[in-house]
Design a protein around this motif. Structure first.
Motif, PDB file in Angstrom:
ATOM      1  N   UNK A 117       0.692  -1.189  -0.032  1.00 25.26           N
ATOM      2  CA  UNK A 117      -0.156   0.149  -0.050  1.00 25.26           C
ATOM      3  C   UNK A 117       0.942   1.171   0.026  1.00 25.26           C
ATOM      4  N   UNK A 118       1.890   1.204   0.906  1.00 25.28           N
ATOM      5  CA  UNK A 118       2.665   2.555   0.935  1.00 25.28           C
ATOM      6  C   UNK A 118       3.517   2.838  -0.510  1.00 25.28           C
ATOM      7  N   UNK A 119       3.878   1.615  -1.002  1.00 22.93           N
ATOM      8  CA  UNK A 119       4.386   1.853  -2.423  1.00 22.93           C
ATOM      9  C   UNK A 119       3.514   2.769  -3.499  1.00 22.93           C
ATOM     10  N   UNK A 120       2.250   2.081  -3.344  1.00 22.37           N
ATOM     11  CA  UNK A 120       1.326   2.808  -4.327  1.00 22.37           C
ATOM     12  C   UNK A 120       0.884   4.164  -3.905  1.00 22.37           C
ATOM     13  N   UNK A 121       0.971   4.489  -2.704  1.00 21.80           N
ATOM     14  CA  UNK A 121       0.734   5.772  -2.270  1.00 21.80           C
ATOM     15  C   UNK A 121       1.918   6.707  -2.564  1.00 21.80           C
ATOM     16  N   UNK A 122       2.973   6.251  -2.283  1.00 23.70           N
ATOM     17  CA  UNK A 122       4.524   7.085  -2.869  1.00 23.70           C
ATOM     18  C   UNK A 122       4.305   7.241  -4.356  1.00 23.70           C
ATOM     19  N   UNK A 123       3.862   6.560  -4.921  1.00 23.52           N
ATOM     20  CA  UNK A 123       4.112   6.399  -6.550  1.00 23.52           C
ATOM     21  C   UNK A 123       3.123   7.631  -6.896  1.00 23.52           C
ATOM     22  N   UNK A 124       1.952   7.475  -6.387  1.00 22.51           N
ATOM     23  CA  UNK A 124       0.986   8.573  -6.557  1.00 22.51           C
ATOM     24  C   UNK A 124       1.241   9.988  -6.102  1.00 22.51           C
ATOM     25  N   UNK A 125       1.965   9.904  -4.910  1.00 16.54           N
ATOM     26  CA  UNK A 125       2.163  11.294  -4.291  1.00 16.54           C
ATOM     27  C   UNK A 125       3.208  11.933  -5.241  1.00 16.54           C
ATOM     28  N   UNK A 126       4.204  11.000  -6.014  1.00 13.14           N
ATOM     29  CA  UNK A 126       5.191  11.660  -6.700  1.00 13.14           C
ATOM     30  C   UNK A 126       4.491  11.996  -8.093  1.00 13.14           C
ATOM     31  N   UNK A 127       3.536  11.147  -8.575  1.00 11.80           N
ATOM     32  CA  UNK A 127       2.745  11.618  -9.669  1.00 11.80           C
ATOM     33  C   UNK A 127       2.192  13.040  -9.661  1.00 11.80           C
TER      34      UNK A 127
ATOM     35  N   UNK B  91     -12.323  16.183 -15.449  1.00 14.39           N
ATOM     36  CA  UNK B  91     -11.048  16.667 -15.542  1.00 14.39           C
ATOM     37  C   UNK B  91      -9.983  16.275 -14.417  1.00 14.39           C
ATOM     38  N   UNK B  92     -10.310  15.495 -13.622  1.00 16.73           N
ATOM     39  CA  UNK B  92      -9.277  15.037 -12.487  1.00 16.73           C
ATOM     40  C   UNK B  92      -8.287  14.116 -13.394  1.00 16.73           C
ATOM     41  N   UNK B  93      -6.894  14.426 -13.153  1.00  9.17           N
ATOM     42  CA  UNK B  93      -5.847  13.535 -13.429  1.00  9.17           C
ATOM     43  C   UNK B  93      -5.997  11.974 -13.076  1.00  9.17           C
ATOM     44  N   UNK B  94      -5.280  10.960 -13.856  1.00  3.63           N
ATOM     45  CA  UNK B  94      -5.235   9.706 -13.729  1.00  3.63           C
ATOM     46  C   UNK B  94      -4.764   9.403 -12.322  1.00  3.63           C
ATOM     47  N   UNK B  95      -3.905  10.001 -11.922  1.00  9.40           N
ATOM     48  CA  UNK B  95      -3.393   9.554 -10.438  1.00  9.40           C
ATOM     49  C   UNK B  95      -4.588   9.731  -9.475  1.00  9.40           C
ATOM     50  N   UNK B  96      -5.339  10.888  -9.542  1.00 10.04           N
ATOM     51  CA  UNK B  96      -6.270  10.976  -8.495  1.00 10.04           C
ATOM     52  C   UNK B  96      -7.456  10.274  -8.721  1.00 10.04           C
ATOM     53  N   UNK B  97      -7.845   9.736  -9.843  1.00  6.88           N
ATOM     54  CA  UNK B  97      -8.849   8.643 -10.003  1.00  6.88           C
ATOM     55  C   UNK B  97      -8.276   7.204  -9.447  1.00  6.88           C
TER      56      UNK B  97
END
Length: 183
Positions: free
Chosen positions: A1-11, A37-43
């Motif tokens: 989970x943390x890896x996903x959140x870190x990747x999305x935070x960076x994006x 209009x939301x970016x993919x990382x947000x979705x």
């Protein structure tokens, strides 16, 4: 989970919108899935968090992400779908795994089918592996995941396919192991 959140935070560029979605409640996350209009990382963040919370409003978004060309997105979607517990998940994963036009993106659906151990799992893995056993098929990683999955599922109907897979250098060890698991 943390890896996903870190990747999305960076994006997100460590944006305030990321922090808002990271701490948002379920209704706000569900609204984000349909907001224009939301970016993919947000979705992805909204769907991922909802999926891990068992909120079925994330199902459609997670299935779309499971079929994405970006492997980390597919893996995050598979993780969330496995937790989600939606009865439609196995059927959707089987459809993605067996789609001949999307074989390049079938690795995570195949792994998800193995994890789900649903009635659709073994037939979909057999169908996918069957078409990937031609010489020099470029999707050997998907074939390997099918072999490993059929072994993990101990599917007796896969014996012939697994025997054929033994003749492929990249699949031979896993196929031999899977055949042993069949007994």
């Amino acid at each position: 989970m943390n890896d996903v959140l870190e990747r999305l935070r960076a994006e997100s560029g460590q944006s305030p919108e990321y922090e808002a979605l990271r701490t948002a409640g379920a209704d706000d996350l569900a609204a984000a899935l349909t907001s224009a209009g939301l970016p993919l990382w947000a979705r992805e963040l909204a769907a991922y968090r909802l999926g891990l919370a068992g909120d079925r409003r994330a199902f459609e978004s997670l299935v779309l992400l499971l079929n994405h060309r970006d492997p980390p997105r597919c893996a995050a979607a598979a993780e969330a779908l496995a937790v989600l517990g939606d009865p439609r998940t196995a059927r959707a994963a089987a459809a993605l795994a067996t789609n001949t036009l999307r074989t390049a993106y079938a690795l995570q659906p195949v792994r998800l089918l193995t994890a789900l151990r649903a009635p659709e799992s073994a037939p979909a893995l057999r169908a996918t592996l069957g078409r990937l056993l031609s010489p020099n098929d470029p999707y050997w990683r998907v074939a390997l995941a099918c072999v490993e999955g059929l072994g993990a599922l101990a599917d007796p109907d896969a014996r012939e396919l697994l025997t054929r897979a033994q003749s492929h250098p990249r699949l031979a060890l896993a196929a031999t192991k899977a055949l042993r698991e069949l007994g």
